[in-house]
Design an enzyme around this catalytic site. Structure first.
Site, PDB file in Angstrom:
ATOM      1  N   HIS A   8       0.833  -1.215   0.000  1.00  0.00           N
ATOM      2  CA  HIS A   8       0.000   0.000   0.000  1.00  0.00           C
ATOM      3  C   HIS A   8       0.867   1.263   0.000  1.00  0.00           C
ATOM      4  O   HIS A   8       2.045   1.210   0.328  1.00  0.00           O
ATOM      5  CB  HIS A   8      -0.983  -0.020   1.172  1.00  0.00           C
ATOM      6  CG  HIS A   8      -0.410   0.144   2.541  1.00  0.00           C
ATOM      7  ND1 HIS A   8      -0.345   1.357   3.184  1.00  0.00           N
ATOM      8  CD2 HIS A   8       0.111  -0.755   3.421  1.00  0.00           C
ATOM      9  CE1 HIS A   8       0.161   1.200   4.396  1.00  0.00           C
ATOM     10  NE2 HIS A   8       0.458  -0.070   4.573  1.00  0.00           N
ATOM     11  N   ASP A  18       6.186   2.125   7.432  1.00  0.00           N
ATOM     12  CA  ASP A  18       4.872   1.613   7.046  1.00  0.00           C
ATOM     13  C   ASP A  18       4.117   2.677   6.266  1.00  0.00           C
ATOM     14  O   ASP A  18       3.514   3.573   6.871  1.00  0.00           O
ATOM     15  CB  ASP A  18       4.087   1.219   8.298  1.00  0.00           C
ATOM     16  CG  ASP A  18       2.734   0.629   7.977  1.00  0.00           C
ATOM     17  OD1 ASP A  18       2.407   0.468   6.784  1.00  0.00           O
ATOM     18  OD2 ASP A  18       1.984   0.337   8.913  1.00  0.00           O
ATOM     19  N   GLU A  56      -5.179   1.401   2.570  1.00  0.00           N
ATOM     20  CA  GLU A  56      -4.979   0.181   3.371  1.00  0.00           C
ATOM     21  C   GLU A  56      -5.271   0.456   4.834  1.00  0.00           C
ATOM     22  O   GLU A  56      -5.942  -0.318   5.516  1.00  0.00           O
ATOM     23  CB  GLU A  56      -3.541  -0.331   3.193  1.00  0.00           C
ATOM     24  CG  GLU A  56      -3.293  -1.704   3.835  1.00  0.00           C
ATOM     25  CD  GLU A  56      -2.724  -1.625   5.241  1.00  0.00           C
ATOM     26  OE1 GLU A  56      -2.473  -2.684   5.827  1.00  0.00           O
ATOM     27  OE2 GLU A  56      -2.533  -0.527   5.777  1.00  0.00           O
ATOM     28  N   GLU A  57      -4.762   1.580   5.327  1.00  0.00           N
ATOM     29  CA  GLU A  57      -4.887   1.869   6.761  1.00  0.00           C
ATOM     30  C   GLU A  57      -6.350   2.064   7.190  1.00  0.00           C
ATOM     31  O   GLU A  57      -6.688   1.853   8.341  1.00  0.00           O
ATOM     32  CB  GLU A  57      -4.079   3.119   7.133  1.00  0.00           C
ATOM     33  CG  GLU A  57      -2.584   3.042   6.811  1.00  0.00           C
ATOM     34  CD  GLU A  57      -1.822   2.064   7.688  1.00  0.00           C
ATOM     35  OE1 GLU A  57      -2.454   1.328   8.451  1.00  0.00           O
ATOM     36  OE2 GLU A  57      -0.577   2.045   7.584  1.00  0.00           O
ATOM     37  N   GLU A  65     -11.438  -3.838  -2.811  1.00  0.00           N
ATOM     38  CA  GLU A  65     -12.267  -3.467  -3.961  1.00  0.00           C
ATOM     39  C   GLU A  65     -11.740  -4.120  -5.242  1.00  0.00           C
ATOM     40  O   GLU A  65     -12.502  -4.602  -6.080  1.00  0.00           O
ATOM     41  CB  GLU A  65     -12.280  -1.940  -4.136  1.00  0.00           C
ATOM     42  CG  GLU A  65     -13.045  -1.201  -3.057  1.00  0.00           C
ATOM     43  CD  GLU A  65     -14.547  -1.465  -3.127  1.00  0.00           C
ATOM     44  OE1 GLU A  65     -15.064  -1.626  -4.238  1.00  0.00           O
ATOM     45  OE2 GLU A  65     -15.179  -1.526  -2.060  1.00  0.00           O
ATOM     46  N   ASP A  85       4.809  -4.734   3.215  1.00  0.00           N
ATOM     47  CA  ASP A  85       4.141  -3.581   3.821  1.00  0.00           C
ATOM     48  C   ASP A  85       5.267  -2.826   4.510  1.00  0.00           C
ATOM     49  O   ASP A  85       5.950  -2.011   3.893  1.00  0.00           O
ATOM     50  CB  ASP A  85       3.057  -4.100   4.778  1.00  0.00           C
ATOM     51  CG  ASP A  85       2.168  -3.000   5.299  1.00  0.00           C
ATOM     52  OD1 ASP A  85       2.673  -1.894   5.527  1.00  0.00           O
ATOM     53  OD2 ASP A  85       0.952  -3.229   5.500  1.00  0.00           O
TER      54      ASP A  85
END
Ligand code: ZN
Length: 186
Positions: A8, A18, A56-57, A65, A85
């Site tokens: 992400h 992250d 993502e978070e 989706e 990640d």
């Protein structure tokens, strides 16, 4: 058949580890594969799909989706989903979480990669984080914590998530700057 790599790109604040440590790895893999194709005549045996997820978070929204929209083709053609990640959160040992179908290939590849602490990735991993029951490096189970979840849980695709990490004997639940406004690379 598809081999899918993903990470992400949204972060709670600055996101140095992250997700940006993972994004740096994903982009570098894409760059190297392009060099192999253009300059060395390499032709992958499977179609390789690079994915960069949003939101993502907020609840794995981008990857979920996409998996739902492409469910038919993914569930019949995807061989594996490889997630990064946080790719680096320490300098102690390699860490993998994976579907059991991928254990052997992870071990085989780890034996071929040099570890920054000496020996192979596999050697240091076996020494510093072995399984309790047998003489093999420890591999954990995937939960719901990153974009592998819709691939594994919804579409039934074998998945893995890998990183380099700190010594768990420190009893830290995560690296100290995780998801904070101080998680910068400056
Ligand atoms: Zn993340």
């Amino acid at each position: 058949r598809y081999v899918i790599l993903g990470n992400h790109h949204d972060a709670w604040v600055f996101g140095a580890l992250d997700p940006s440590s993972g994004t740096a790895c994903l982009l570098e893999i894409a760059r190297v594969f392009k060099v192999l194709v253009d300059q060395h005549g390499w032709k992958p045996r499977r179609s390789i799909v690079f994915c960069s997820w949003g939101a993502e978070e907020y609840g794995l929204i981008g990857s979920t989706e996409w998996v739902e929209e492409n469910m038919k083709s993914l569930s019949s053609k995807a061989v594996v989903y490889l997630n990064v990640d946080i790719s680096v959160q320490g300098n102690y040992v390699f860490r993998a979480k994976s579907s059991p179908t991928l254990y052997q290939v992870i071990y085989d590849v780890a034996k071929k990669i040099p570890d920054p602490n000496g020996g192979s990735l596999y050697d240091i991993w076996l020494k510093r984080n072995p399984m309790k029951e047998e003489s093999l490096p420890y591999i954990g189970n995937l939960g719901s914590g990153s974009d592998y979840a819709p691939f594994m849980v919804t579409a039934g695709i074998s998945s893995l998530d890998i990183r380099y990490t700190y010594d768990s004997a420190t009893n830290l639940s995560s690296y100290p700057l995780y998801h904070s406004m101080y998680e910068t690379s400056i």
